[in-house]
Enzyme design. Structure first.
Site, PDB file in Angstrom:
ATOM      1  N   SER A 124      33.996  34.691  38.657  1.00  0.00           N
ATOM      2  CA  SER A 124      34.824  35.524  39.535  1.00  0.00           C
ATOM      3  C   SER A 124      34.214  36.910  39.697  1.00  0.00           C
ATOM      4  O   SER A 124      33.581  37.442  38.766  1.00  0.00           O
ATOM      5  CB  SER A 124      36.233  35.645  38.941  1.00  0.00           C
ATOM      6  OG  SER A 124      36.966  36.676  39.570  1.00  0.00           O
ATOM      7  N   TYR A 149      42.203  38.540  33.033  1.00  0.00           N
ATOM      8  CA  TYR A 149      41.629  37.407  33.759  1.00  0.00           C
ATOM      9  C   TYR A 149      40.127  37.610  33.941  1.00  0.00           C
ATOM     10  O   TYR A 149      39.315  36.723  33.639  1.00  0.00           O
ATOM     11  CB  TYR A 149      42.307  37.232  35.113  1.00  0.00           C
ATOM     12  CG  TYR A 149      41.563  36.288  36.027  1.00  0.00           C
ATOM     13  CD1 TYR A 149      41.543  34.925  35.775  1.00  0.00           C
ATOM     14  CD2 TYR A 149      40.854  36.766  37.128  1.00  0.00           C
ATOM     15  CE1 TYR A 149      40.845  34.048  36.593  1.00  0.00           C
ATOM     16  CE2 TYR A 149      40.146  35.902  37.949  1.00  0.00           C
ATOM     17  CZ  TYR A 149      40.146  34.548  37.677  1.00  0.00           C
ATOM     18  OH  TYR A 149      39.435  33.693  38.491  1.00  0.00           O
ATOM     19  N   LYS A 153      36.648  35.499  32.313  1.00  0.00           N
ATOM     20  CA  LYS A 153      35.507  34.980  33.061  1.00  0.00           C
ATOM     21  C   LYS A 153      34.200  35.576  32.528  1.00  0.00           C
ATOM     22  O   LYS A 153      33.174  34.889  32.423  1.00  0.00           O
ATOM     23  CB  LYS A 153      35.670  35.282  34.548  1.00  0.00           C
ATOM     24  CG  LYS A 153      36.786  34.492  35.217  1.00  0.00           C
ATOM     25  CD  LYS A 153      36.518  32.995  35.203  1.00  0.00           C
ATOM     26  CE  LYS A 153      37.529  32.204  36.006  1.00  0.00           C
ATOM     27  NZ  LYS A 153      37.251  30.757  36.014  1.00  0.00           N
TER      28      LYS A 153
END
Length: 336
Positions: A124, A149, A153
Site C-alpha cells: 500500500s 494499517y 504493510k
C-alpha cells in the site's frame, strides 16, 4: 500457472482473479469471508466463463494453507488477505497487527512447507506516511506510516526483504498501490464491504443511490487546492492487471517494489465533481473533522513499473466513477 489468491473474494482480489484468468492463469481462491460474499465466486465465473476453485479458510491456518497449495499444485501466491481500514486500524491496532502481519508470517511458513517460493504481495502507498516530496517514488523514505494499517504493510515488506536476504531463492514482488476504486465494467463484481464503508467511492455511490443521506468529507483545511485531501485514485481493474503483470517475475529469484497508480492526484471535492459529470448525480456532502491517520496528499510516480513491467494505468477517474455507479446499481441495498 496456477495461482493461490488469498482474499480472493475481496475487492481487489476478485478483480485480480478475473485478470489472472483472462491472462491464461488459473486462480485458486482462499478467503475467510470476513469482508466479502461467497456469491463473488459465481460472478467471477460469469465474467471469465469458468468458476474458480474456492476454499473458505484463513491464511493463519498454516497446515491448511500448505495442504491447499500442494493439492491444487499452485506455483505462486497472490496475497490480498488483510484488514484495510485506516480509521479502524487506529482504533484497533492490535487486531491489525495480528491479522495483517501475523497472517503474512504464517502464510510464508505455509508456502515454505509446500515448496512454493513465489509471492506477489498487496502492499500500500500508506507505507510512505506523510510524503516528503511528490510524486512518490519507490525509493522515497519509509519508516513512519501515519496509521497502524500502513505500519502493518511496511512490516510485511520488511519481513519479505529479510526472508529474501536469508534465502535468495524466493521471488517476492511488493506492489504499493494507491487508492483502488471502480468496479468490473460488467457490473458483476465491485467493492462490497460489510457494514459501513470506510473508503470514499462506495460511500459516494451509496449516497447517490439514496441509501445514505449525506457524504461526510473529513477535513477541508488541508494544504491542498480546495482544502480536502488529495489521493491518487486508480481503477481496480488496472490494479488487478498490474498484479497479473508482476507474474512475469514469478520464476526469477529476487525482491522488487513497484507503485501502482495513475500519477494524478484528485481532491475529494474533485472526485464529487467528476462523479456528477460522469453520472449526472450531485452527491450532497457535509464537512466533518479530520480523521486520525489521514495524510494531506499522495500520488504516485509509476515510471519504474512502466519501464520494467510494461504496466500503465489505462482508465481515468471518469471510468472509475461510471463503473462504480454501475456496480452500485447492480448491488442495490445488499450489504447495508
Amino acid at each position: 500457472m496456477r495461482i493461490l489468491v488469498t482474499g480472493g473474494t475481496g475487492f481487489v482480489g476478485s478483480h485480480a482473479a478475473v485478470a489472472l484468468a483472462e491472462a491464461g492463469h488459473v486462480p485458486v481462491l482462499l478467503d475467510n469471508l470476513a469482508n466479502s460474499q461467497v456469491s463473488v465466486v459465481e460472478r467471477i465465473g460469469e465474467i471469465t466463463g469458468t468458476v474458480p476453485v474456492f476454499v473458505e479458510g484463513d491464511i493463519r491456518d498454516s497446515a491448511a494453507v500448505a495442504e491447499l497449495l500442494r493439492d491444487e499444485e499452485c506455483e505462486a501466491v497472490m496475497h490480498f488477505a488483510a484488514l484495510k481500514s485506516v480509521e479502524q486500524s487506529v482504533a484497533q491496532p492490535l487486531v491489525y497487527y495480528e491479522n495483517n502481519v501475523g497472517g503474512t508470517r504464517v502464510l510464508l511458513e505455509a508456502m515454505s512447507r509446500a515448496g512454493v517460493r513465489s509471492l506477489v504481495f498487496s502492499s500500500s502507498a500508506t507505507v510512505y506516511g506523510e510524503p516528503e516530496a511528490l510524486p512518490l517514488r519507490e525509493d522515497a523514505s519509509l519508516g513512519d506510516p501515519a496509521n497502524p494499517y500502513g505500519a502493518t504493510k511496511l512490516f510485511c515488506e520488511r519481513i519479505l526483504l529479510d526472508l529474501f536476504r536469508s534465502d535468495p531463492s524466493w521471488s517476492l514482488v511488493m506492489l504499493r498501490y494507491f487508492n483502488p476504486v471502480g468496479a468490473h465494467p460488467s457490473g458483476l463484481i465491485g467493492e462490497d464491504p460489510r457494514g459501513e464503508p470506510t473508503n470514499l467511492m462506495p460511500l459516494v455511490t451509496q449516497v447517490a443511490a439514496g441509501l445514505r443521506p449525506v457524504l461526510r468529507v473529513f477535513g477541508d483545511d488541508y494544504p491542498t487546492r480546495d482544502g480536502t485531501p488529495i489521493r491518487d485514485y486508480v481503477h481496480v481493474m488496472d490494479v488487478a492487471e498490474g498484479h497479473a503483470a508482476a507474474l512475469a517475475l514469478a520464476d526469477q529469484p529476487g525482491a522488487w517494489v513497484y507503485n501502482l497508480g495513475t500519477g494524478i492526484g484528485s481532491t475529494v471535492l474533485e472526485v464529487l465533481g467528476k462523479f456528477k459529470a460522469s453520472t449526472g448525480i450531485e452527491v450532497p456532502y457535509q464537512i466533518a473533522p479530520r480523521r486520525a491517520g489521514d495524510v494531506a496528499a499522495t500520488w504516485a510516480d509509476c515510471s519504474k513499473v512502466e519501464s520494467e513491467l510494461g504496466w500503465k494505468a489505462r482508465l481515468d477517474l471518469g471510468d472509475m466513477c461510471t463503473d462504480a455507479w454501475r456496480w452500485q446499481q447492480e448491488l442495490g441495498t445488499a450489504g447495508l
